[in-house]
Design a protein around this motif. Structure first.
Motif, PDB file in Angstrom:
ATOM      1  N   PHE A 324       0.869  -1.166   0.000  1.00  0.00           N
ATOM      2  CA  PHE A 324       0.000   0.000   0.000  1.00  0.00           C
ATOM      3  C   PHE A 324       0.908   1.220   0.000  1.00  0.00           C
ATOM      4  O   PHE A 324       1.631   1.473   0.965  1.00  0.00           O
ATOM      5  CB  PHE A 324      -0.936  -0.018   1.208  1.00  0.00           C
ATOM      6  CG  PHE A 324      -1.963  -1.114   1.146  1.00  0.00           C
ATOM      7  CD1 PHE A 324      -3.230  -0.861   0.628  1.00  0.00           C
ATOM      8  CD2 PHE A 324      -1.664  -2.402   1.563  1.00  0.00           C
ATOM      9  CE1 PHE A 324      -4.188  -1.871   0.552  1.00  0.00           C
ATOM     10  CE2 PHE A 324      -2.610  -3.426   1.485  1.00  0.00           C
ATOM     11  CZ  PHE A 324      -3.873  -3.156   0.975  1.00  0.00           C
ATOM     12  N   GLU A 325       0.868   1.986  -1.101  1.00  0.00           N
ATOM     13  CA  GLU A 325       1.877   3.005  -1.341  1.00  0.00           C
ATOM     14  C   GLU A 325       1.341   4.426  -1.174  1.00  0.00           C
ATOM     15  O   GLU A 325       0.145   4.639  -0.963  1.00  0.00           O
ATOM     16  CB  GLU A 325       2.469   2.821  -2.735  1.00  0.00           C
ATOM     17  CG  GLU A 325       3.279   1.527  -2.875  1.00  0.00           C
ATOM     18  CD  GLU A 325       4.473   1.490  -1.931  1.00  0.00           C
ATOM     19  OE1 GLU A 325       5.504   2.105  -2.242  1.00  0.00           O
ATOM     20  OE2 GLU A 325       4.369   0.851  -0.869  1.00  0.00           O
ATOM     21  N   GLN A 326       2.228   5.395  -1.275  1.00  0.00           N
ATOM     22  CA  GLN A 326       1.864   6.789  -1.016  1.00  0.00           C
ATOM     23  C   GLN A 326       1.126   7.446  -2.174  1.00  0.00           C
ATOM     24  O   GLN A 326       0.695   8.588  -2.069  1.00  0.00           O
ATOM     25  CB  GLN A 326       3.119   7.584  -0.653  1.00  0.00           C
ATOM     26  CG  GLN A 326       3.697   7.179   0.699  1.00  0.00           C
ATOM     27  CD  GLN A 326       4.998   7.885   1.008  1.00  0.00           C
ATOM     28  OE1 GLN A 326       6.041   7.585   0.447  1.00  0.00           O
ATOM     29  NE2 GLN A 326       4.945   8.840   1.912  1.00  0.00           N
ATOM     30  N   GLY A 353      -1.930  -3.065  -3.430  1.00  0.00           N
ATOM     31  CA  GLY A 353      -3.236  -3.005  -2.790  1.00  0.00           C
ATOM     32  C   GLY A 353      -3.954  -1.681  -2.908  1.00  0.00           C
ATOM     33  O   GLY A 353      -5.179  -1.615  -2.804  1.00  0.00           O
ATOM     34  N   GLY A 354      -3.174  -0.580  -3.116  1.00  0.00           N
ATOM     35  CA  GLY A 354      -3.791   0.738  -3.201  1.00  0.00           C
ATOM     36  C   GLY A 354      -3.033   1.764  -2.388  1.00  0.00           C
ATOM     37  O   GLY A 354      -1.844   1.613  -2.092  1.00  0.00           O
ATOM     38  N   ILE A 355      -3.740   2.818  -2.000  1.00  0.00           N
ATOM     39  CA  ILE A 355      -3.135   3.921  -1.249  1.00  0.00           C
ATOM     40  C   ILE A 355      -2.819   3.485   0.174  1.00  0.00           C
ATOM     41  O   ILE A 355      -3.498   2.626   0.747  1.00  0.00           O
ATOM     42  CB  ILE A 355      -4.078   5.147  -1.240  1.00  0.00           C
ATOM     43  CG1 ILE A 355      -3.343   6.417  -0.790  1.00  0.00           C
ATOM     44  CG2 ILE A 355      -5.315   4.875  -0.399  1.00  0.00           C
ATOM     45  CD1 ILE A 355      -2.377   6.951  -1.789  1.00  0.00           C
ATOM     46  N   ALA A 356      -1.775   4.062   0.737  1.00  0.00           N
ATOM     47  CA  ALA A 356      -1.350   3.729   2.102  1.00  0.00           C
ATOM     48  C   ALA A 356      -2.286   4.386   3.107  1.00  0.00           C
ATOM     49  O   ALA A 356      -2.063   5.514   3.550  1.00  0.00           O
ATOM     50  CB  ALA A 356       0.087   4.188   2.335  1.00  0.00           C
ATOM     51  N   LYS A 359      -7.660   2.589   6.669  1.00  0.00           N
ATOM     52  CA  LYS A 359      -9.078   2.381   6.354  1.00  0.00           C
ATOM     53  C   LYS A 359      -9.233   1.663   5.022  1.00  0.00           C
ATOM     54  O   LYS A 359     -10.124   0.824   4.851  1.00  0.00           O
ATOM     55  CB  LYS A 359      -9.806   3.723   6.319  1.00  0.00           C
ATOM     56  CG  LYS A 359      -9.932   4.398   7.683  1.00  0.00           C
ATOM     57  CD  LYS A 359     -10.698   5.700   7.574  1.00  0.00           C
ATOM     58  CE  LYS A 359     -10.838   6.368   8.939  1.00  0.00           C
ATOM     59  NZ  LYS A 359     -11.556   7.671   8.836  1.00  0.00           N
ATOM     60  N   VAL A 360      -8.357   1.981   4.070  1.00  0.00           N
ATOM     61  CA  VAL A 360      -8.401   1.324   2.763  1.00  0.00           C
ATOM     62  C   VAL A 360      -8.063  -0.157   2.905  1.00  0.00           C
ATOM     63  O   VAL A 360      -8.716  -1.020   2.309  1.00  0.00           O
ATOM     64  CB  VAL A 360      -7.437   2.012   1.776  1.00  0.00           C
ATOM     65  CG1 VAL A 360      -7.295   1.195   0.493  1.00  0.00           C
ATOM     66  CG2 VAL A 360      -7.916   3.421   1.464  1.00  0.00           C
ATOM     67  N   VAL A 361      -7.055  -0.472   3.721  1.00  0.00           N
ATOM     68  CA  VAL A 361      -6.690  -1.871   3.944  1.00  0.00           C
ATOM     69  C   VAL A 361      -7.861  -2.627   4.556  1.00  0.00           C
ATOM     70  O   VAL A 361      -8.195  -3.744   4.135  1.00  0.00           O
ATOM     71  CB  VAL A 361      -5.447  -1.994   4.852  1.00  0.00           C
ATOM     72  CG1 VAL A 361      -5.073  -3.466   5.037  1.00  0.00           C
ATOM     73  CG2 VAL A 361      -4.272  -1.216   4.272  1.00  0.00           C
ATOM     74  N   PRO A 366     -11.882  -7.213   4.206  1.00  0.00           N
ATOM     75  CA  PRO A 366     -13.016  -7.021   5.124  1.00  0.00           C
ATOM     76  C   PRO A 366     -13.187  -8.133   6.147  1.00  0.00           C
ATOM     77  O   PRO A 366     -13.953  -7.957   7.099  1.00  0.00           O
ATOM     78  CB  PRO A 366     -14.224  -6.966   4.175  1.00  0.00           C
ATOM     79  CG  PRO A 366     -13.793  -7.739   2.968  1.00  0.00           C
ATOM     80  CD  PRO A 366     -12.339  -7.439   2.814  1.00  0.00           C
ATOM     81  N   ALA A 367     -12.489  -9.254   5.995  1.00  0.00           N
ATOM     82  CA  ALA A 367     -12.604 -10.319   6.993  1.00  0.00           C
ATOM     83  C   ALA A 367     -11.900  -9.954   8.299  1.00  0.00           C
ATOM     84  O   ALA A 367     -12.183 -10.547   9.347  1.00  0.00           O
ATOM     85  CB  ALA A 367     -12.023 -11.622   6.442  1.00  0.00           C
ATOM     86  N   LEU A 368     -10.988  -8.967   8.259  1.00  0.00           N
ATOM     87  CA  LEU A 368     -10.261  -8.565   9.465  1.00  0.00           C
ATOM     88  C   LEU A 368     -11.144  -7.725  10.375  1.00  0.00           C
ATOM     89  O   LEU A 368     -11.938  -6.898   9.912  1.00  0.00           O
ATOM     90  CB  LEU A 368      -9.012  -7.759   9.098  1.00  0.00           C
ATOM     91  CG  LEU A 368      -7.966  -8.462   8.226  1.00  0.00           C
ATOM     92  CD1 LEU A 368      -6.802  -7.517   7.962  1.00  0.00           C
ATOM     93  CD2 LEU A 368      -7.489  -9.747   8.873  1.00  0.00           C
TER      94      LEU A 368
END
Length: 435
Positions: A324-326, A353-356, A359-361, A366-368
């Motif tokens: 997850f990057e900047q 995965g997307g932006i760092a 909330k995005v992670v 969503p299972a976490l």
């Protein structure tokens, strides 16, 4: 964020070349920085954050800048920019030291973010050769009033309630070294001094510099402020407590009720979609890492995992790093995560995965129950079920805590690898409840 005037780089080099004493110099080039130990100072919100480094090499082909923090050493290649400047990329961190070589041999410049959209963020610094002290010049030390070696329970004052952190400190005379451990990771090794009833620690290993300034109080407690470079300052209090421990990192992040598996699909660095349900991972023990190249603890965890994976892959193990990057851009991630892969010879899959953003992670996994820290390690058994989740990372500087982490990591993996390969691998989505 702080902005300062940047130094212009030369647009061309002089064509004339002189051969002197077996070395080649382009006419007009200033001599390369002097070899040996240097002392630098960042200017952070009118405060000085000192750091030390060693410079070796007399030309860009051989030049290396080594940041010094207690026993820790971090090496960076040095390039020349124009006739009078140097450029030191912070390896896999998208930042650089950019400095002008002054006529007197000192350096003046800035620590500069290279992230698109954040390139105005910078910290000015100056550096002088031949100075190895950190905070106090030789001969000017004040006798310490206390020895603060030991384990400290640290309460940090933030807008949101956070668990106490732990400081592991070692004092020898005026010299002080240590590390701060939190639920999300550690500060890496810090170096500093105790003067009378005051102490200071700083660290700079490539990411934004870190500083602690504190006072030893009459009741032997400590108090002060932590500074995180261009990011924030936080006040703290501390008491010595040999029994204090952080929350169990294996119990902070877990699956929501009704879930046994993860389900995700992310692109790899070539844009190919990769899913945990792919045949490659079926019947294998799989290690999932959520990382970012901007995250120092993620880098330290990669330094641990990359060689471990090469030694153990043939035992029936796969690994996936989800970066997850900047910047939320695959091309940018291909550059940053590709640098990480190449530097540490990562031979497992790296996905974007997307932006760092935590909330995005949490939205994409969503299972976490929640997402607390980069990195987070998720260990999946041969049936595709989540067996362990470790929040954060405990680096080598933490001593026995790192050894305990390594021992449990190996124990868990050995046990899961020893389990039989299922005759039929379930293909049910891990995001489906009740499984």
């Amino acid at each position: 964020m702080m902005k300062i005037k940047t130094y212009p780089t030369a647009t061309k080099l002089f064509a004339a070349v002189l051969l002197l004493g077996g070395h080649t110099f382009a006419a007009g080039l200033k001599p390369f920085p002097k070899e040996g130990i240097w002392r630098g100072e960042f200017n952070v919100s009118e405060s000085k954050v000192p750091f030390n480094f060693e410079f070796k090499g007399k030309d860009p082909k051989h030049a290396v800048l080594t940041l010094l923090n207690g026993s820790r050493r971090d090496d960076f290649h040095v390039d020349r920019r124009g006739a009078d400047s140097i450029y030191v990329k912070m390896n896999t961190y998208d930042a650089a030291l950019v400095a002008k070589i002054e006529d007197n041999g000192t350096l003046t410049g800035e620590y500069r973010s290279l992230v698109p959209g954040f390139r105005g963020n910078s910290l000015p610094f100056v550096a002088e050769p031949g100075k190895s002290y950190r905070f106090v010049e030789p001969g000017k030390d004040v006798k310490p009033a206390h020895d603060i070696s030991g384990k400290w329970e640290i309460k940090t004052y933030t807008k949101e309630a956070v668990p106490a952190s732990i400081a592991l400190l070692k004092q020898t005379g005026n010299k002080l070294t240590g590390v701060i451990m939190t639920v999300v990771g550690d500060t890496r090794e810090l170096e500093g001094t105790v003067q009378g009833n005051e102490f200071q620690l700083s660290g700079f290993t490539g990411p934004s510099p870190f500083i602690i300034k504190g006072t030893i109080n009459d009741d032997n407690s400590i108090s002060g402020e932590q500074g995180f470079g261009i990011y924030k300052n936080l006040k703290f209090d501390g008491i010595k407590n040999d029994k204090v421990e952080l929350p169990d990192p294996y119990k902070l992040t877990f699956l929501k009720e009704g879930y046994k598996k993860l389900d995700f699909t992310f692109p790899d660095l070539n844009g190919k979609q990769v899913s945990l349900s792919d045949d490659k991972y079926k019947g294998k023990v799989v290690i999932i890492e959520t990382i970012g190249t901007w995250c120092p603890n993620c880098t330290d965890q990669t330094v641990f995992l990359s060689p471990w994976f090469k030694e153990n892959q043939k035992r029936g193990v796969e690994a996936i790093a989800i970066g997850f990057e900047q910047k939320d851009d695959l091309n940018y991630a291909k550059y940053t995560l590709g640098k990480l892969r190449d530097k540490y010879d990562i031979q497992y899959d790296i996905l974007f995965g997307g932006i760092a953003d935590k909330k995005v992670v949490a939205e994409k996994l969503p299972a976490l129950n929640k997402f607390i820290a980069f990195p987070t390690t998720i260990i999946i058994d041969r049936k595709g079920e989540v067996r362990e989740i470790y929040t954060g990372y405990t680096g080598t500087v933490t001593g026995k805590y790192f050894e305990e982490y390594k021992a449990k990591f190996n124990k868990v993996l050995d046990e899961l690898i020893a389990e039989p390969v299922p005759s039929v691998t379930a293909s049910v989505s891990s995001a489906t409840k009740g499984k």
